[in-house]
Design an enzyme around this catalytic site. Sequence first.
Site, PDB file in Angstrom:
ATOM      1  N   CYS A 142      59.797   2.505  -2.991  1.00 55.43           N
ATOM      2  CA  CYS A 142      60.379   2.910  -4.270  1.00 55.43           C
ATOM      3  C   CYS A 142      60.984   1.705  -5.018  1.00 55.43           C
ATOM      4  O   CYS A 142      60.268   0.788  -5.379  1.00 55.43           O
ATOM      5  CB  CYS A 142      61.391   4.026  -4.071  1.00 55.43           C
ATOM      6  SG  CYS A 142      61.666   5.001  -5.582  1.00 55.43           S
ATOM      7  N   HIS A 235      58.280   8.541  -1.474  1.00 58.99           N
ATOM      8  CA  HIS A 235      59.250   8.638  -0.382  1.00 58.99           C
ATOM      9  C   HIS A 235      58.711   9.520   0.740  1.00 58.99           C
ATOM     10  O   HIS A 235      59.204  10.628   0.978  1.00 58.99           O
ATOM     11  CB  HIS A 235      60.572   9.221  -0.890  1.00 58.99           C
ATOM     12  CG  HIS A 235      61.414   8.270  -1.668  1.00 58.99           C
ATOM     13  ND1 HIS A 235      62.149   7.278  -1.063  1.00 58.99           N
ATOM     14  CD2 HIS A 235      61.624   8.157  -2.996  1.00 58.99           C
ATOM     15  CE1 HIS A 235      62.805   6.592  -1.997  1.00 58.99           C
ATOM     16  NE2 HIS A 235      62.501   7.106  -3.172  1.00 58.99           N
ATOM     17  N   GLU A 237      59.213   9.261   3.696  1.00 58.36           N
ATOM     18  CA  GLU A 237      60.236   9.420   4.745  1.00 58.36           C
ATOM     19  C   GLU A 237      61.186  10.582   4.478  1.00 58.36           C
ATOM     20  O   GLU A 237      61.963  10.962   5.366  1.00 58.36           O
ATOM     21  CB  GLU A 237      61.042   8.129   4.890  1.00 58.36           C
ATOM     22  CG  GLU A 237      62.098   7.872   3.816  1.00 58.36           C
ATOM     23  CD  GLU A 237      61.563   7.329   2.512  1.00 58.36           C
ATOM     24  OE1 GLU A 237      62.383   7.052   1.611  1.00 58.36           O
ATOM     25  OE2 GLU A 237      60.325   7.185   2.383  1.00 58.36           O
TER      26      GLU A 237
END
Length: 310
Positions: A142, A235, A237
Amino acid sequence: MPINIPSSLPAASTLENENIFVMTQSRAIKQDIRPLRILLLNLMPKKIETETQILRLLSNSPIQINIELLQTKNHISKNTSKEHMIKFYKTIDQIQNQRFDGMIVTGAPVEKIKFEHVDYWNELCKIFDWAKLNVYSTLNICWGAIANLYYNYGINPHILKDKIFGIFPHNILDNSHTLLRGFDEIFWVPHSRYFDLDAKEINNNKNLKILTSSPISGIHIVADKNCRDFFITGHSEYDRDTLANEYKRDLNNNNNKISIPYAYFQNDDPNSAPVFNWRCHANMLFSNWLNYIVYQNTPYNLNDLDFMKR
């Protein structure tokens, strides 16, 4: 882990053409094995939440990994206790004489601020420069991705009025890339950002290549020509409830412009449980990076990184 078969076996070439990782016996017997050293530069406000998300994905691998947590010394975290930071985190001054197989740079909620005005920008640039000689491969996420692209390649992100917010379908643009082994033709990734990247600008840079993108949310993964550094706008994660918590936070802040996250809540009902439909590819992304990009290529003796300058 890779299958180990004779190089002369007919299946070897067939599997390689299908982008399946094959290790020949001649290579296998020469391999030395040691734990990987991975550095996590955590720029997110909620350090513990982000640590947990990243470490969860890194642990989903048979490869032994030693983790070092890194912070910027010029920025004081307001959302994580001082005790936690002192106990578990180091600064670049403390590890600058060490070498690492890989480094992950997280996002940060500063995308609307000019890079040079971020209070730790000079320190971050120092870390980027240090990594060129002391880290084999980097995974930039990001804001960490656009910061690195801006500093090292002069790529300027475009700041958007409305947030790219939700779970978006993505397509593979390079089926042969090792980072994408095992990926479905369409896979889903969370995004939460106020920036976009210009595909033409990246395609015009001979040192960069777009690996995946979304027809809705735009560019997702960019790789450098040496297949050592990766820049990820999404993202993967994120936990199941991360976007839900961000949505509630923005509503509580009276941000009337915030939209319901795209394709996230069932029937766009914020009271329903989000469907966790990106976990498989998140695990695959990180395990592919660890295995195919880092483990299979990093030198056994990290001092040899001097001879592998980018």
